[in-house]
Scaffold this motif. Structure first.
Motif, mmCIF file in Angstrom:
data_model
loop_
_atom_site.group_PDB
_atom_site.id
_atom_site.type_symbol
_atom_site.label_atom_id
_atom_site.label_comp_id
_atom_site.label_asym_id
_atom_site.label_seq_id
_atom_site.Cartn_x
_atom_site.Cartn_y
_atom_site.Cartn_z
ATOM 1 N N SER A 389 0.827 -1.207 0.000
ATOM 2 C CA SER A 389 0.000 0.000 0.000
ATOM 3 C C SER A 389 0.863 1.261 0.000
ATOM 4 O O SER A 389 0.578 2.217 -0.729
ATOM 5 N N LEU A 390 1.922 1.256 0.813
ATOM 6 C CA LEU A 390 2.807 2.424 0.855
ATOM 7 C C LEU A 390 3.499 2.643 -0.485
ATOM 8 O O LEU A 390 3.643 3.793 -0.943
ATOM 9 N N LEU A 391 3.927 1.573 -1.132
ATOM 10 C CA LEU A 391 4.591 1.701 -2.438
ATOM 11 C C LEU A 391 3.630 2.209 -3.503
ATOM 12 O O LEU A 391 4.014 3.025 -4.360
ATOM 13 N N LEU A 392 2.370 1.739 -3.459
ATOM 14 C CA LEU A 392 1.373 2.246 -4.411
ATOM 15 C C LEU A 392 1.113 3.725 -4.180
ATOM 16 O O LEU A 392 0.974 4.509 -5.133
ATOM 17 N N GLY A 393 1.035 4.120 -2.897
ATOM 18 C CA GLY A 393 0.843 5.528 -2.586
ATOM 19 C C GLY A 393 2.002 6.376 -3.055
ATOM 20 O O GLY A 393 1.818 7.459 -3.638
ATOM 21 N N LEU A 394 3.224 5.872 -2.837
ATOM 22 C CA LEU A 394 4.408 6.608 -3.278
ATOM 23 C C LEU A 394 4.465 6.690 -4.802
ATOM 24 O O LEU A 394 4.776 7.744 -5.372
ATOM 25 N N GLY A 395 4.150 5.579 -5.471
ATOM 26 C CA GLY A 395 4.167 5.577 -6.929
ATOM 27 C C GLY A 395 3.155 6.539 -7.525
ATOM 28 O O GLY A 395 3.392 7.125 -8.598
ATOM 29 N N SER A 396 2.017 6.725 -6.843
ATOM 30 C CA SER A 396 0.977 7.618 -7.353
ATOM 31 C C SER A 396 1.391 9.079 -7.305
ATOM 32 O O SER A 396 0.772 9.926 -7.964
ATOM 33 N N THR A 397 2.424 9.401 -6.538
ATOM 34 C CA THR A 397 2.846 10.806 -6.420
ATOM 35 C C THR A 397 3.831 11.214 -7.513
ATOM 36 O O THR A 397 4.055 12.411 -7.723
ATOM 37 N N LEU A 398 4.420 10.242 -8.197
ATOM 38 C CA LEU A 398 5.544 10.558 -9.080
ATOM 39 C C LEU A 398 5.148 11.458 -10.250
ATOM 40 O O LEU A 398 5.811 12.475 -10.514
ATOM 41 N N TYR A 399 4.072 11.104 -10.951
ATOM 42 C CA TYR A 399 3.708 11.899 -12.135
ATOM 43 C C TYR A 399 3.284 13.323 -11.780
ATOM 44 O O TYR A 399 3.814 14.287 -12.365
ATOM 45 N N PRO A 400 2.333 13.534 -10.841
ATOM 46 C CA PRO A 400 1.971 14.916 -10.505
ATOM 47 C C PRO A 400 3.156 15.720 -9.968
ATOM 48 O O PRO A 400 3.312 16.914 -10.284
ATOM 49 N N ALA A 401 4.006 15.085 -9.133
ATOM 50 C CA ALA A 401 5.159 15.795 -8.587
ATOM 51 C C ALA A 401 6.149 16.152 -9.695
ATOM 52 O O ALA A 401 6.755 17.235 -9.683
#
Length: 416
Positions: A389-401
């Protein structure tokens, strides 16, 4: 505030949001709740699957021999000598002979096949399995040579509508020297009924005395094989092969991991499928973090431009928004893990309370092999689900950031 920590401070401030931008706050909250629900559900589901595996394994080991040695052809005539040789192995705790065969049972208008039919010596069989502990009516040692008594499971007794003292007909087929089959019917009296809590066993297992089975199947003084109880059931395959190789002659070796392989393969497959399916819930919730951050980046264009003008690097801008998305995922994951642990630990009592209130049986013994809902919380499941879950959350931030870090100050301030 040290220069190295301002990205964290700004990211936390953006996560709190401003009151005027309620939509961003609502989407952030929805993302947290979605991740929490997905994580909690996945932990609870895997705990139930673990509970199934634990219950099945414990009851299979209680009702079955850890390993068995069969004659390669026909029957073991020198089984007493083989049993003594087998007991000399330090990993073998107990040995018991048995005779098995295909039997059709008859009582009233009911005719049923009993695939797990065995003739045993009661005093020796109870040293190998825990069958005597599951007797609910009668006595297992009521099996005596020439007494033609039978011990059956309570599901089979219920199906045949018989109780202690009632007669059951056993129909077998014996092979004549010319290859023809000779049917034999013999009446047996029920001397005991057991309840292992495992439908497959309670419906399809029956025991008679070894001498009666030898007469019924025409085995003479021979037996089908030897049941073994081992010091370490988890090493059953290697120990059984070691024992068989130490004996003179050709033997077929079986153990509980192979004879009940379908049970545990089905459980392992179910666990993998459940993990994938419920991980998709977490993935969908984590995808909402992308929407949240895209809206935040759009809302903070002027602030991003000012930060870039003041000397912030693209890397710092990217870290600011990664902090925000990661925090949303972390809060949802921690809440879900706490909820999943609490739900798993109280699942059995909750299921019992629901059944008592509603009168509805959640677990049908005929369908699920168990009469109650089991739960076994595994620390490794909680850890790997939380990390996923933490990795999915972190991965979801990459494109917008990344998009925020590529924003040019002049373009961002043009319409401000």
């Amino acid at each position: 505030m040290s220069p190295q920590r301002y990205e964290l401070w700004i990211g936390l401030r953006y996560t709190a949001g401003r009151r005027r931008n309620r939509l961003v706050s609502f989407i952030s909250l929805a993302s947290m709740l979605g991740i929490a629900i997905g994580v909690a559900t996945l932990i609870a589901v895997l705990s139930v699957v673990n509970g199934f595996e634990r219950e099945l394994k414990s009851r299979v080991l209680a009702m079955s021999a850890h390993a068995s040695i069969y004659a390669f052809e026909g029957h073991l005539q020198n089984w007493r000598q083989l049993a003594d040789q087998t007991r000399s192995n330090g990993d073998v705790v107990a040995v018991a002979p048995f005779v098995s065969g295909e039997v059709l049972v008859r009582a009233g208008n009911e005719n049923l096949g009993v695939p797990a039919f065995q003739g045993v010596l009661p005093e020796e069989e109870t040293q190998v399995t825990d069958i005597a502990k599951y007797i609910v009516d009668g006595r297992f040692d009521g099996l005596v040579a020439g007494g033609y008594g039978i011990v059956i499971g309570h599901e089979l007794a219920k199906k045949l509508k018989v109780g202690i003292g009632d007669k059951i007909g056993l129909l077998t087929l014996q092979t004549k020297p010319n290859g023809d089959f000779l049917p034999r019917l013999r009446q047996f009296a029920v001397v005991a009924i057991f309840n292992a809590g495992l439908y497959e066993v309670d419906m399809k297992a029956a025991y008679i005395h070894l001498a009666d089975a030898q007469a019924l199947f025409g085995a003479g003084e021979g037996v089908t094989g030897l049941h073994l109880k081992l010091s370490d059931p988890l090493r059953a395959p290697s120990i059984a092969m070691q024992v068989a190789s130490s004996l003179q002659g050709l033997f077929y070796v079986d153990d509980w991991t192979r004879s009940h392989d379908n049970f545990f393969r089905a459980i392992a497959s179910t666990k993998s499928v459940m993990f994938i399916i419920f991980s998709l819930i977490v993935a969908v919730a984590a995808f909402n973090i992308v929407s949240t951050l895209v809206m935040v980046v759009h809302d903070k264009q002027a602030a991003i431009a000012i930060l870039r003008t003041l000397g912030s690097t693209p890397r710092s801008i990217m870290l600011i928004f990664m902090v925000q998305g990661t925090l949303i995922g972390a809060i949802g994951t921690l809440a879900g893990a706490a909820g999943g642990i609490a739900l798993s630990l109280s699942l059995e009592s909750l299921a019992s309370a629901f059944q008592a209130i509603s009168g509805h049986q959640l677990m049908s013994a005929e369908v699920y092999d168990l009469g109650e809902l089991p739960s076994d919380l595994a620390a490794w499941d909680v850890i790997r689900i939380s990390l996923m879950s933490l990795l999915l959350g972190l991965g979801s931030t990459l494109y917008p950031a990344w998009r925020a870090s590529k924003m040019q100050p002049a373009e961002a301030l043009r319409y401000e």
